[in-house]
Design a protein around this motif. Structure first.
Motif, PDB file in Angstrom:
ATOM      1  N   ALA A 108      28.063  16.040  27.380  1.00  0.00           N
ATOM      2  CA  ALA A 108      27.883  14.627  27.036  1.00  0.00           C
ATOM      3  C   ALA A 108      26.932  14.006  28.048  1.00  0.00           C
ATOM      4  O   ALA A 108      26.942  14.366  29.231  1.00  0.00           O
ATOM      5  N   THR A 109      26.116  13.073  27.579  1.00  0.00           N
ATOM      6  CA  THR A 109      25.192  12.351  28.439  1.00  0.00           C
ATOM      7  C   THR A 109      25.571  10.880  28.422  1.00  0.00           C
ATOM      8  O   THR A 109      25.615  10.251  27.361  1.00  0.00           O
ATOM      9  N   SER A 120      24.191  14.181  32.584  1.00  0.00           N
ATOM     10  CA  SER A 120      24.886  15.042  31.623  1.00  0.00           C
ATOM     11  C   SER A 120      25.973  15.835  32.313  1.00  0.00           C
ATOM     12  O   SER A 120      25.768  16.370  33.411  1.00  0.00           O
ATOM     13  N   LEU A 121      27.129  15.914  31.676  1.00  0.00           N
ATOM     14  CA  LEU A 121      28.275  16.652  32.189  1.00  0.00           C
ATOM     15  C   LEU A 121      28.714  17.673  31.145  1.00  0.00           C
ATOM     16  O   LEU A 121      28.657  17.412  29.942  1.00  0.00           O
ATOM     17  N   TRP A 122      29.164  18.834  31.638  1.00  0.00           N
ATOM     18  CA  TRP A 122      29.541  19.935  30.762  1.00  0.00           C
ATOM     19  C   TRP A 122      31.037  20.194  30.828  1.00  0.00           C
ATOM     20  O   TRP A 122      31.699  19.880  31.817  1.00  0.00           O
ATOM     21  N   VAL A 153      29.614  13.740  22.262  1.00  0.00           N
ATOM     22  CA  VAL A 153      30.038  15.058  22.741  1.00  0.00           C
ATOM     23  C   VAL A 153      29.355  16.077  21.831  1.00  0.00           C
ATOM     24  O   VAL A 153      29.570  16.077  20.614  1.00  0.00           O
ATOM     25  N   CYS A 154      28.512  16.917  22.422  1.00  0.00           N
ATOM     26  CA  CYS A 154      27.585  17.745  21.655  1.00  0.00           C
ATOM     27  C   CYS A 154      27.850  19.226  21.840  1.00  0.00           C
ATOM     28  O   CYS A 154      28.323  19.662  22.897  1.00  0.00           O
ATOM     29  N   THR A 155      27.499  19.992  20.827  1.00  0.00           N
ATOM     30  CA  THR A 155      27.564  21.441  20.935  1.00  0.00           C
ATOM     31  C   THR A 155      26.504  21.939  21.914  1.00  0.00           C
ATOM     32  O   THR A 155      25.499  21.273  22.158  1.00  0.00           O
ATOM     33  N   ARG A 156      26.706  23.117  22.446  1.00  0.00           N
ATOM     34  CA  ARG A 156      25.778  23.709  23.402  1.00  0.00           C
ATOM     35  C   ARG A 156      24.409  23.930  22.743  1.00  0.00           C
ATOM     36  O   ARG A 156      24.330  24.463  21.637  1.00  0.00           O
ATOM     37  N   PRO A 157      23.323  23.497  23.393  1.00  0.00           N
ATOM     38  CA  PRO A 157      21.996  23.731  22.806  1.00  0.00           C
ATOM     39  C   PRO A 157      21.692  25.222  22.717  1.00  0.00           C
ATOM     40  O   PRO A 157      21.906  25.970  23.661  1.00  0.00           O
ATOM     41  N   ARG A 158      21.209  25.626  21.562  1.00  0.00           N
ATOM     42  CA  ARG A 158      20.802  27.015  21.364  1.00  0.00           C
ATOM     43  C   ARG A 158      19.487  27.026  20.611  1.00  0.00           C
ATOM     44  O   ARG A 158      19.262  26.211  19.722  1.00  0.00           O
ATOM     45  N   GLY A 167      32.008  14.632  18.492  1.00  0.00           N
ATOM     46  CA  GLY A 167      32.931  13.551  18.825  1.00  0.00           C
ATOM     47  C   GLY A 167      32.313  12.550  19.761  1.00  0.00           C
ATOM     48  O   GLY A 167      31.150  12.660  20.146  1.00  0.00           O
ATOM     49  N   LEU A 168      33.112  11.533  20.133  1.00  0.00           N
ATOM     50  CA  LEU A 168      32.689  10.500  21.083  1.00  0.00           C
ATOM     51  C   LEU A 168      33.602  10.527  22.301  1.00  0.00           C
ATOM     52  O   LEU A 168      34.834  10.640  22.175  1.00  0.00           O
TER      53      LEU A 168
END
Length: 440
Positions: A108-109, A120-122, A153-158, A167-168
């Protein structure tokens, strides 16, 4: 790697365009954004949305959509659905994902104090906590904090798979109740899943459904808009109310002139002539020609705009008399206008005429233009390599000559559909050879 910057990540300010940063949000289409209700505070508040990762997009004010106020309660609700006061179709929207599972790696950023440009935090998806979901950080310093509320809240960039919003961010909690996550013995972040938001909001339910968008169509159409060498006439079928329809509407800002099937043809003439520069006093001559009342003015083709102009006919099969409209569009092709012809039903009125009067002539001319460019590129390359002499003159344009022979065979094809198929194959081959010669 995934995308480094995202238009859809929003930085929020409350009440004033220059007020303090108060949280984050997500653009879900050109009109709609998501954030937390506690970021907005009141259902009548005015929020300012900034595109923190794309300075080319103007900030915009937004207000809570009717039915979009879902404040925090015991069952986990803490959502505000915002309606932008003016749309931002130029921004790429977020892709929403309702699937979520334990162990999924996410990030999330947000815009914590001192990090107005974002940090950004993982973490990984943990277990359920009521309607919210626990987000486990690797260290306590990676637990979310003030300024992250409403963040995607995002999926891992690929590579090859775009990031999706699952989600939020809504809150964090520490066991000792200290102000900072790292001052507690145990700290966790919490999110509300997109699946739950879709249950709460009909708008988000519609936008997050698998049928909401036609991503493949959107990508193909975007490539066509971006490519000046793309087919000069494009015909497509877009069923009303479909995901394809929504994707088309999201890209309307890329079009210079829009004509709805059944609308006034004189209005189309007026809007088209707005795109053309012609000598003073000749407006009526061009007006009468485009309406079909008089012959073309001398050197009309020389008035073609330097940059291609795109005309969208939305619902050509909804035109009561498609013949005169198609003839008008054929005259607009003299200016080099690109045509995007949308039928609401395959094979509707005007389908065959559009193919024969607009698509085929445009592709034949396009193939001839590409052939001339390829021949010129081959000849120039031979000169640069100093291989042109009387003995080699016939061989330096060998590739273009071979394609020209194929072009002549296409003229003899009697079946219109087979002719189009062979024509498109030739154009693809010509474009590939031009790329090989460094000609775009």
């Amino acid at each position: 790697m995934g995308e480094l910057r995202a238009d859809w990540r929003l930085r929020l300010r409350r009440e004033d365009a220059h007020g303090p940063v108060c949280g984050a949000g997500v653009l879900v289409d050109q009109y709609t954004a998501l954030t937390c209700a506690h970021v907005v505070r009141r259902p009548d508040a005015v929020m300012w949305l900034e595109f923190a990762e794309n300075s080319g997009l103007e900030p915009v004010s937004a207000r809570v959509l009717p039915g979009g106020w879902l404040p925090e309660r015991e069952n986990g609700e803490d959502v505000a659905v915002l309606r932008l006061d003016s749309p931002r179709p130029q921004a790429r929207r977020a892709l929403l994902e309702t699937g979520l599972w334990g162990g999924m790696e996410v990030y999330a950023t947000g815009y914590a104090e001192g990090f107005d440009d974002g940090m950004s935090l993982w973490g990984r998806i943990g277990g359920a906590s009521g309607e919210r979901v626990q987000l486990d950080a690797v260290t306590k310093s990676e637990v979310v904090r003030a300024g992250f509320s409403g963040a995607a809240v995002c999926t891992r960039p690929r590579e090859g798979r775009p990031t999706r919003v699952v989600g939020l961010v809504v809150s964090w909690r520490g066991d000792l109740g200290e102000l900072l996550p790292e001052d507690n013995r145990i700290s966790f972040s919490y999110l509300i899943p997109m699946e739950r938001i879709a249950e709460l909001s009909p708008v988000i339910r519609e936008l997050s459904s698998p049928q909401a968008w036609d991503h493949g169509f959107e990508e193909r159409l975007t490539r066509w808009f971006d490519d000046p060498d793309g087919d000069p006439v494009k015909i497509t079928v877009v069923p009303p109310g479909s995901g394809k329809d929504r994707s088309l509407r999201h890209l309307l800002h890329r079009v210079h002139v829009v004509h709805r099937g059944g609308a006034s043809r004189p209005d189309l003439v007026d809007h088209a002539l707005d795109q053309v520069t012609f000598p003073a006093g000749e407006y009526l001559a061009y007006w009468d020609w485009l309406r079909g009342a008089k012959p073309a003015p001398a050197q009309a083709a020389d008035r073609a705009p330097v940059r291609p102009v795109t005309v969208l006919v939305d619902g050509l099969d909804e035109e009561p008399r498609p013949g005169p409209l198609i003839e008008l569009l054929a005259r607009l092709r003299v200016f080099g206008f690109r045509l995007l012809l949308v039928f609401r039903h395959e094979g509707g009125p005007g389908w065959t005429a559009s193919r024969d009067r607009l698509l085929r002539p445009a592709l034949l001319h396009h193939a001839d233009t590409l052939l001339a460019r390829l021949r010129s590129a081959e000849f120039s390359r031979a000169i640069r390599r100093d291989i042109v002499d009387s003995a080699s003159l016939d061989s330096v344009t060998e590739t273009a000559d071979r394609h020209r022979a194929a072009r002549h065979l296409i003229d003899g094809e009697q079946d219109p559909q087979r002719q189009l198929t062979r024509l498109r194959a030739l154009i693809r081959a010509l474009r590939a050879d031009l790329r090989h010669h460094g000609d775009r």
